[in-house]
Design a protein around this motif. Sequence first.
Motif, PDB file in Angstrom:
ATOM      1  N   LYS A  65       0.832  -1.203   0.000  1.00 18.40           N
ATOM      2  CA  LYS A  65       0.000   0.000   0.000  1.00 18.40           C
ATOM      3  C   LYS A  65       0.867   1.253   0.000  1.00 18.40           C
ATOM      4  O   LYS A  65       0.623   2.202  -0.767  1.00 18.40           O
ATOM      5  N   LEU A  66       1.876   1.299   0.854  1.00 17.42           N
ATOM      6  CA  LEU A  66       2.777   2.446   0.889  1.00 17.42           C
ATOM      7  C   LEU A  66       3.498   2.622  -0.445  1.00 17.42           C
ATOM      8  O   LEU A  66       3.627   3.737  -0.956  1.00 17.42           O
ATOM      9  N   ALA A  67       3.951   1.500  -1.000  1.00 15.93           N
ATOM     10  CA  ALA A  67       4.749   1.564  -2.223  1.00 15.93           C
ATOM     11  C   ALA A  67       3.960   2.093  -3.410  1.00 15.93           C
ATOM     12  O   ALA A  67       4.512   2.739  -4.302  1.00 15.93           O
ATOM     13  N   SER A  68       2.651   1.858  -3.431  1.00 21.72           N
ATOM     14  CA  SER A  68       1.857   2.285  -4.583  1.00 21.72           C
ATOM     15  C   SER A  68       1.760   3.799  -4.688  1.00 21.72           C
ATOM     16  O   SER A  68       1.425   4.335  -5.742  1.00 21.72           O
ATOM     17  N   ASP A  69       2.062   4.513  -3.605  1.00 15.71           N
ATOM     18  CA  ASP A  69       2.037   5.978  -3.633  1.00 15.71           C
ATOM     19  C   ASP A  69       3.345   6.586  -4.137  1.00 15.71           C
ATOM     20  O   ASP A  69       3.398   7.785  -4.417  1.00 15.71           O
ATOM     21  N   PHE A  70       4.393   5.781  -4.272  1.00 13.80           N
ATOM     22  CA  PHE A  70       5.716   6.328  -4.507  1.00 13.80           C
ATOM     23  C   PHE A  70       6.007   6.694  -5.958  1.00 13.80           C
ATOM     24  O   PHE A  70       6.958   7.424  -6.224  1.00 13.80           O
ATOM     25  N   ARG A  71       5.232   6.175  -6.892  1.00  9.20           N
ATOM     26  CA  ARG A  71       5.469   6.503  -8.299  1.00  9.20           C
ATOM     27  C   ARG A  71       4.172   6.984  -8.957  1.00  9.20           C
ATOM     28  O   ARG A  71       3.980   6.806 -10.155  1.00  9.20           O
ATOM     29  N   LYS A  72       3.296   7.563  -8.178  1.00  9.25           N
ATOM     30  CA  LYS A  72       2.042   8.076  -8.736  1.00  9.25           C
ATOM     31  C   LYS A  72       2.282   9.396  -9.467  1.00  9.25           C
ATOM     32  O   LYS A  72       3.095  10.202  -9.017  1.00  9.25           O
ATOM     33  N   PRO A  73       1.508   9.629 -10.542  1.00  6.59           N
ATOM     34  CA  PRO A  73       0.604   8.673 -11.194  1.00  6.59           C
ATOM     35  C   PRO A  73       1.324   7.813 -12.222  1.00  6.59           C
ATOM     36  O   PRO A  73       2.420   8.141 -12.667  1.00  6.59           O
ATOM     37  N   ASN A  74       0.692   6.693 -12.590  1.00  7.79           N
ATOM     38  CA  ASN A  74       1.126   5.833 -13.684  1.00  7.79           C
ATOM     39  C   ASN A  74       2.538   5.297 -13.490  1.00  7.79           C
ATOM     40  O   ASN A  74       3.386   5.368 -14.379  1.00  7.79           O
ATOM     41  N   GLY A  75       2.796   4.739 -12.306  1.00  2.89           N
ATOM     42  CA  GLY A  75       4.104   4.147 -12.053  1.00  2.89           C
ATOM     43  C   GLY A  75       3.985   3.003 -11.082  1.00  2.89           C
ATOM     44  O   GLY A  75       2.894   2.644 -10.628  1.00  2.89           O
ATOM     45  N   GLN A  76       5.118   2.406 -10.739  1.00  2.00           N
ATOM     46  CA  GLN A  76       5.121   1.331  -9.752  1.00  2.00           C
ATOM     47  C   GLN A  76       6.430   1.341  -8.996  1.00  2.00           C
ATOM     48  O   GLN A  76       7.447   1.861  -9.465  1.00  2.00           O
ATOM     49  N   PHE A  77       6.382   0.762  -7.790  1.00  3.85           N
ATOM     50  CA  PHE A  77       7.538   0.784  -6.897  1.00  3.85           C
ATOM     51  C   PHE A  77       7.546  -0.516  -6.113  1.00  3.85           C
ATOM     52  O   PHE A  77       6.488  -1.011  -5.703  1.00  3.85           O
ATOM     53  N   VAL A  78       8.730  -1.084  -5.903  1.00  7.39           N
ATOM     54  CA  VAL A  78       8.841  -2.357  -5.199  1.00  7.39           C
ATOM     55  C   VAL A  78       9.653  -2.172  -3.917  1.00  7.39           C
ATOM     56  O   VAL A  78      10.647  -1.443  -3.893  1.00  7.39           O
ATOM     57  N   VAL A  79       9.205  -2.802  -2.842  1.00  6.06           N
ATOM     58  CA  VAL A  79       9.948  -2.867  -1.585  1.00  6.06           C
ATOM     59  C   VAL A  79      10.257  -4.335  -1.328  1.00  6.06           C
ATOM     60  O   VAL A  79       9.370  -5.139  -1.035  1.00  6.06           O
ATOM     61  N   ARG A  80      11.513  -4.701  -1.450  1.00  5.90           N
ATOM     62  CA  ARG A  80      11.928  -6.091  -1.308  1.00  5.90           C
ATOM     63  C   ARG A  80      12.116  -6.443   0.169  1.00  5.90           C
ATOM     64  O   ARG A  80      12.253  -5.556   1.018  1.00  5.90           O
TER      65      ARG A  80
END
Length: 359
Positions: A154-169
């Motif tokens: 949920k936190l990660a989905s805010d990190f590349r808004k709009p139209n992006g994605q982010f991964v936390v390994r």
Amino acid sequence: MSEGSVRKIIHLDMDAFYASVEQRDHPELRGRPVAVGGARERGVVAAASYEARAFGVRSAMPSATALRKCPELVFVPPRFAVYKEASRQIRAIFAEYTPLIEPVSLDEAYLDVTHNLKAIASATQIAHEIRAKIFAETNLTASAGISYNKFLAKLASDFRKPNGQFVVRPAQGLAFVAGLAVGQFHGVGPVTAAKMNRLGIFSGADLREQTAEFLQQQFGKAGHYYHAIARAQDHRPVVADRLRKSVGSETTFAQDLVLLPDLLAGLQPAIAEVWDYCQRTGTRGRTVTVKVKFADFQQITRSRSGAGPVPSLAAMHRIGCELIEALFPLAQGVRLLGLTLSNLSQGQPEAGQQLALDL
């Protein structure tokens, strides 16, 4: 994401969903600040385009306040039937990859792709494919967060808004949480964040230094949750659609609400969110409960039950507003408002009942 027992969770969140649908369907609105909602005196912003957000316009904001912030703001009435159809298309794309889909609302959902239908090892690749398909089929954009639990996704989905994605390994979880302000955490509203700040807790690192006993003493049952997320822990599974015992939504306000028109406007997003769920799942309920949290954190609820299910959005709106009106005069300001529908059952209303979709 590593193999083995580590889960692979994706949080998909549509970008300014209601407003983006309106801009998609009405080219003259593209590039302009748009608010979905009512411009009337008691209106409230249900969604704001990114152009509107640049002026400080946000969902759950009274329309009058939004217009002061952005005089050029264009209001459009909500079209929930259209949003529901777009949501159905998006949900069908999710189902191509996994049956473990937990919708949060019409515009966001958690997906567990640990063992997915296409045997794709990379959750990052799956998120990229899903976002590309959403755009190809609906001409709408989505952002995604990918991680090993729901909180981090949920936190990660805010990190590349709009139209992006982010991964936390898995190896990054603790450091990722430590570097965030507590106000960024899902489940920590403005009032709680302010209280944490008064206690000297400003970041995830500060929160991790607190004992479970201290957090429980200060925040009650929520203290256990805060203790866990400060350590990047969240063991909640992704749960596919099921009949709930209740469905609810609530909003915490940046400033206390004291006037009746403001409280009625502030309740509208919760009403819309609950009815969205009812429409999407075919669920109906007999009992409407309004939750009120005051400035001193005192919390009360007021409920009303009928002989049969609440038949329409208009009926739910009327009941919720009447429950709020019965609280006046208020002794102090209101920090949070919520609405819950319970005594749920499956199935549409009886023939002849009209489902109102207009707020």
